[in-house]
Motif scaffolding. Structure first.
Motif, PDB file in Angstrom:
ATOM      1  N   LEU A  91      35.837  41.282  49.479  1.00 30.04           N
ATOM      2  CA  LEU A  91      35.885  40.013  48.755  1.00 30.04           C
ATOM      3  C   LEU A  91      36.977  39.114  49.329  1.00 30.04           C
ATOM      4  O   LEU A  91      37.881  39.588  50.009  1.00 30.04           O
ATOM      5  CB  LEU A  91      36.156  40.260  47.266  1.00 30.04           C
ATOM      6  CG  LEU A  91      35.157  41.134  46.509  1.00 30.04           C
ATOM      7  CD1 LEU A  91      35.556  41.249  45.058  1.00 30.04           C
ATOM      8  CD2 LEU A  91      33.753  40.589  46.628  1.00 30.04           C
ATOM      9  N   GLU A  95      38.381  35.750  45.080  1.00 27.41           N
ATOM     10  CA  GLU A  95      37.526  36.657  44.320  1.00 27.41           C
ATOM     11  C   GLU A  95      38.286  37.888  43.855  1.00 27.41           C
ATOM     12  O   GLU A  95      38.115  38.363  42.735  1.00 27.41           O
ATOM     13  CB  GLU A  95      36.319  37.072  45.173  1.00 27.41           C
ATOM     14  CG  GLU A  95      35.301  35.960  45.354  1.00 27.41           C
ATOM     15  CD  GLU A  95      34.284  36.250  46.443  1.00 27.41           C
ATOM     16  OE1 GLU A  95      33.242  35.589  46.453  1.00 27.41           O
ATOM     17  OE2 GLU A  95      34.536  37.117  47.294  1.00 27.41           O
ATOM     18  N   LEU A  98      40.559  37.203  40.897  1.00 27.78           N
ATOM     19  CA  LEU A  98      39.906  36.999  39.613  1.00 27.78           C
ATOM     20  C   LEU A  98      38.926  38.112  39.263  1.00 27.78           C
ATOM     21  O   LEU A  98      38.182  38.001  38.301  1.00 27.78           O
ATOM     22  CB  LEU A  98      39.181  35.647  39.617  1.00 27.78           C
ATOM     23  CG  LEU A  98      40.132  34.449  39.687  1.00 27.78           C
ATOM     24  CD1 LEU A  98      39.373  33.179  39.999  1.00 27.78           C
ATOM     25  CD2 LEU A  98      40.890  34.295  38.377  1.00 27.78           C
ATOM     26  N   LEU A  99      38.943  39.188  40.039  1.00 25.51           N
ATOM     27  CA  LEU A  99      37.957  40.247  39.823  1.00 25.51           C
ATOM     28  C   LEU A  99      38.010  40.800  38.401  1.00 25.51           C
ATOM     29  O   LEU A  99      36.988  41.069  37.787  1.00 25.51           O
ATOM     30  CB  LEU A  99      38.183  41.379  40.836  1.00 25.51           C
ATOM     31  CG  LEU A  99      37.236  42.567  40.752  1.00 25.51           C
ATOM     32  CD1 LEU A  99      35.792  42.125  40.895  1.00 25.51           C
ATOM     33  CD2 LEU A  99      37.566  43.588  41.842  1.00 25.51           C
TER      34      LEU A  99
ATOM     35  N   ILE B 188      30.599  39.052  41.729  1.00 25.57           N
ATOM     36  CA  ILE B 188      31.643  39.671  42.549  1.00 25.57           C
ATOM     37  C   ILE B 188      31.924  41.100  42.086  1.00 25.57           C
ATOM     38  O   ILE B 188      32.318  41.938  42.878  1.00 25.57           O
ATOM     39  CB  ILE B 188      32.948  38.841  42.582  1.00 25.57           C
ATOM     40  CG1 ILE B 188      33.508  38.624  41.196  1.00 25.57           C
ATOM     41  CG2 ILE B 188      32.737  37.533  43.295  1.00 25.57           C
ATOM     42  CD1 ILE B 188      34.893  37.985  41.215  1.00 25.57           C
ATOM     43  N   ARG B 189      31.673  41.370  40.806  1.00 28.56           N
ATOM     44  CA  ARG B 189      31.908  42.742  40.340  1.00 28.56           C
ATOM     45  C   ARG B 189      30.958  43.707  41.022  1.00 28.56           C
ATOM     46  O   ARG B 189      31.340  44.816  41.398  1.00 28.56           O
ATOM     47  CB  ARG B 189      31.741  42.822  38.832  1.00 28.56           C
ATOM     48  CG  ARG B 189      32.876  42.128  38.097  1.00 28.56           C
ATOM     49  CD  ARG B 189      32.708  42.245  36.596  1.00 28.56           C
ATOM     50  NE  ARG B 189      33.497  41.206  35.960  1.00 28.56           N
ATOM     51  CZ  ARG B 189      33.189  40.632  34.804  1.00 28.56           C
ATOM     52  NH1 ARG B 189      32.100  40.996  34.159  1.00 28.56           N
ATOM     53  NH2 ARG B 189      33.956  39.700  34.306  1.00 28.56           N
ATOM     54  N   SER B 203      40.080  47.959  38.525  1.00 27.43           N
ATOM     55  CA  SER B 203      40.155  46.534  38.216  1.00 27.43           C
ATOM     56  C   SER B 203      39.364  46.206  36.960  1.00 27.43           C
ATOM     57  O   SER B 203      38.990  45.062  36.745  1.00 27.43           O
ATOM     58  CB  SER B 203      39.607  45.705  39.377  1.00 27.43           C
ATOM     59  OG  SER B 203      40.270  46.014  40.561  1.00 27.43           O
TER      60      SER B 203
END
Lengths: 498, 333
Positions: A91, A95, A98-99, B188-189, B203
């Motif tokens: 990422l 990104e 802010l994951l 994005i996850r 995370s």
């Protein structure tokens, strides 16, 4: 207010925490000091939800709170940074930042504009504004740690657990972290700050808890104890002052083992030359990313072809494999990705480049491990079950049996406690005494000073913008001199040294 | 023009570029072999025959991005194809039979997902076992090819809507679902979970949920692909999907989806599957002896892959160099 009560945790045979108790109030920055394997990281991981304790409880503002996962911890307002970093390489910086908490509209759609604003704000505070769209994969180590720190901050929890967030940072980065932590303190946040750097503990923390063998052995106001007293508490015995070892002294007439006329420092389009004598210890200092790592990595064939002379003979190094064949050893501070073979045993990790024969390996490995003072329960245990300092000792131990011509080390003691660090220094000094030359980069200036104290045949070179701006020898090797050279006051400064 | 803009946005500076270049190269080659190869009628019929694989490729891509692999998508198509035919034969109206089919494949995908993401099975082993089960069911339901579809389905599929060939809408269905998903924080996850589940977990990412979505999405895509395929051929065949799993996975990889997880996107996969489809067309239309056809298409595929790899390597080097320079100016002051 965060309170740990009688927390215990055992990994296999190793007892990481035994009845550890600790309480930190809001608006307090508590330092935690302890040797590797003293249980600091485990304690933090338990509160952060990545490790589940065998027994004991965590109280938040007096209420017992069960934390079973990082998600639970986050819900409870506990945010942790990890020594191993939780940054994902595929990422971008934004990104990653802010994951754990991506802003959303209507609770579903990503809010790209707010994301941009939040990350821009945070990165500017960390002085990383220019990296917002960078791929994380190419970032230097210290920026990754800053990013990990920012990622924790942006989640805006009440409790911040910082596990060696500064271990790869340079002085200017640490100053940024310090001022941000002061703001957090003013906002009445609770902060646990693990570090091996004494001056940071003194300049950042209000109080410090010393841990030893899985227990919190004492908590003090930061002004109550001096450095030596803390180290003694941490070790449980009187800490030996690093003694000065006399060098071989025969360097003057010897031929250089390795000469390189032009090591390119690409980011500055410059190059440096270096000449290494047998048994010599060269410390490489400077501000972040001014080309220090490039020197050792280029010499080890990790940056493409490089022409050098080994004992006067012109040679081209094209790959790490060739470098090793010429007798070079490389030790990275980035153990997780460049050092250890995670799924393998201590013995296998030790033997990977060594000459320890397959048969009788066990005996030899044990001897080698004892010689380098590694704390382990059996050579067939997984390497990753050892503490970071012990892992790094095993990695250095790989090379001790090969008597390398030149040891190249890139910040090898990053995230390692003071005792293990001095063990490693002694190990290096011993190898230097047997004739191996050492070129070592460090992000910690104090470390270079104490390393060089091991041998008369040592010097520190300081880099600035891809050039060597100073060479310090003997009594001139002090932290102040290194810093003065690393940050030239005006053009042409730097002691006029070459 | 719209295509150019789409490509500029989705392909430039992504890993999809080699697949796009390969596709257009073969398209040009084909033009010289087969006059009329750029006509609308050829392109539409070409797309018609490849829509199923394109849909499967999108599904396979997302599973791979999420750090898994699903080799049961082809057999899933077989089951869904015979199921759809049987439902229609039993008198079910197509407006009910079609959603039921898509629902069934989505459920099959989710089942894979539960086994892999929640029960932590190896995705290769799990979906291999599942593919055997699905193939078995397909043969059980319909031992020999046969049956027919509602006339409306064939008519719709071969027709067009608002001037756009109907088959395009089948491709758009999974495409839009994925793009919408990517517009949520889960985008994005899922990439994080696919590349490094441990770090994603710490995370506070719900890793199993992201994987479950990927497998469910793959099932959904397979369902859409099945409806397209069944409308196109108009009958049922229990072996119809047998070769499709590997086609879809290969197309995804050609399209820049990395098997290590967390890299790439489905746009590349679409062009990857079009490239694979064009190989077949070229081999068939150039009058090569049927004994040589397989060999020739294999060679084209290998050459294409080598070209894509060289291209990616060169670009990687360039990017590294410019990153170095960027770092330099950043540290300059």
């Amino acid at each position: 207010m965060l309170r740990f009560e009688n927390i215990s945790k055992t990994y296999g045979q190793v007892r990481a925490l035994s009845n550890a108790s600790l309480a930190v109030a809001g608006g307090e920055i508590r330092g935690i000091l302890g040797g590797n394997g003293s249980g600091k990281s485990t304690l933090v991981k338990i509160a952060g939800g990545t490790v589940v304790p065998d027994s004991g409880a965590i109280y938040l503002d007096g209420a017992r709170t069960a934390i079973g996962s990082p998600k639970d911890a986050k819900k409870a307002g506990i945010i942790m940074t990890s020594q191993e970093l939780s940054i994902v390489p595929n990422l971008t910086v934004e990104e990653n930042l802010l994951l754990s908490r991506f802003p959303a509209r209507f609770g579903i759609l990503s809010d790209a504009r707010r994301a941009r604003r939040l990350s821009r704000e945070m990165l500017d505070r960390l002085e990383l504004g220019h990296r917002i769209d960078s791929e994380v994969a190419g970032l230097p180590e210290n920026e990754l740690y800053l990013l990990e720190f920012g990622k924790a901050l942006i989640q805006d929890g009440d409790i911040l657990l910082l596990d060696e967030i500064t271990s790869a940072l340079y002085d200017n980065n640490v100053a940024v972290v310090r001022s941000i932590l002061r703001e957090c303190k003013a906002a009445n946040k609770t902060i646990l700050f693990i570090s091996h750097r004494m001056e940071e503990l003194y300049s950042i923390c209000d109080s410090v808890t010393v841990m030893r063998n899985g227990e919190a052995v004492g908590t003090f106001g930061i002004a109550e104890k001096n450095e030596n007293e803390l180290l003694t508490l941490m070790a449980g015995q009187v800490c030996p002052a690093s003694g000065k070892v006399s060098g071989t002294g025969k360097a003057a007439d010897a031929r250089p083992v390795v000469e390189a006329d032009s090591i390119p420092i690409r980011q500055y389009r410059k190059s440096v030359s270096i000449k290494v004598m047998p048994g010599e210890i060269i410390g490489v200092a400077g501000l972040q990313g001014h080309g220090q790592s490039e020197i050792v990595r280029t010499l080890h064939g990790m940056r493409g072809e490089v022409s050098i002379r080994i004992a006067g003979r012109p040679t081209t190094i094209r790959s790490p494999r060739q470098a090793v064949r010429h007798g070079f050893a490389f030790i990275s501070g980035d153990r997780q990705t460049e050092g250890v073979f995670k799924e393998h045993s201590v013995g296998d990790n030790l033997a990977v480049v060594g000459e320890l024969a397959k048969r009788g390996k066990a005996a030899d490995a044990r001897k080698a491990l004892d010689a380098i003072n590694v704390k382990y329960s059996g050579i067939f245990q997984k390497l990753t079950s050892l503490s970071g300092g012990n892992q790094q000792k095993v990695i250095v131990g790989r090379w001790t049996s090969t008597d390398p011509l030149l040891i190249l080390a890139d910040d090898p003691t990053k995230g390692i406690d003071v005792r293990a660090r001095s063990d490693l220094h002694a190990l290096f000094a011993g190898m230097a005494k047997r004739g191996s030359a050492l070129v070592m980069v460090s992000s910690d200036d104090n470390e270079l000073v104490s390393l060089c104290a091991h041998s008369d045949n040592s010097r520190v070179i300081v880099l600035y913008e891809g050039g060597i701006v100073a060479t310090l020898r003997g009594m001139d090797i002090t932290r102040d001199n290194i810093i003065a050279a690393a940050i030239p006051q005006k053009v042409g400064a730097g002691d006029g040294a070459r | 023009m719209a295509l150019a803009r789409f490509l500029a946005k989705n392909v430039k500076r992504t890993t999809a570029l080699p697949a796009v270049l390969l596709f257009f190269t073969l398209l040009t080659v084909n033009f010289f072999i087969m006059p009329g190869a750029l006509s609308r009628s050829f392109l539409v019929s070409f797309l018609n025959t490849n829509t199923a694989v394109i849909c499967l490729t999108m599904g396979a891509s997302v599973v791979i991005i999420a750090g898994g692999i699903d080799i049961s998508l082809g057999p899933m198509v077989s089951v869904a194809n015979v199921m759809l035919i049987k439902l229609l034969a039993a008198g079910t109206h197509y407006s009910a039979a079609i959603p039921l089919t898509v629902l069934a494949t989505t459920a099959m995908g989710l089942l894979n997902g539960v086994l892999v993401a929640v029960l932590r099975g190896s995705s290769l082993l799990t979906t291999f076992a599942a593919s055997t089960v699905y193939s078995g069911i397909a043969l059980l339901v319909m031992p020999v090819p046969g049956g027919s579809v509602a006339r409306e389905m064939t008519a719709f599929y071969n027709g067009s809507l608002l001037g756009i060939p109907a088959t395009v809408f089948f491709i758009l269905a999974p495409y839009v679902v994925w793009k919408a998903f990517k517009r949520t924080p889960h985008g994005i996850r899922l990439y994080a979970a696919g590349n490094n589940p441990a770090k994603a977990y710490s995370s506070a990412v719900n890793v199993p949920a992201e994987k479950l979505f990927a497998f469910g999405f793959a099932g959904f895509s397979a369902g859409i692909g099945t409806v397209a395929l069944t409308s196109s051929i108009g009958s049922g065949d229990p072996l119809i999907g047998a070769q499709m799993s590997m086609m879809a996975i290969s197309a995804a990889v050609i399209g820049g989806v990395s098997l290590s997880g967390g890299y790439g996107d489905i746009t590349g996969g679409i062009f990857g599957s079009l490239f694979l489809g064009l190989i077949t067309v070229i081999v068939l239309s150039s009058n090569i002896s049927s004994f040589l056809q397989q060999f020739v298409s294999g060679v084209i595929l290998l050459l294409g892959m080598i070209g894509a790899m060289l291209f990616t390597m060169r670009r990687g080097e360039k990017a590294r160099r410019s990153a170095d320079r960027g770092g330099g100016t950043a540290h300059g002051e």
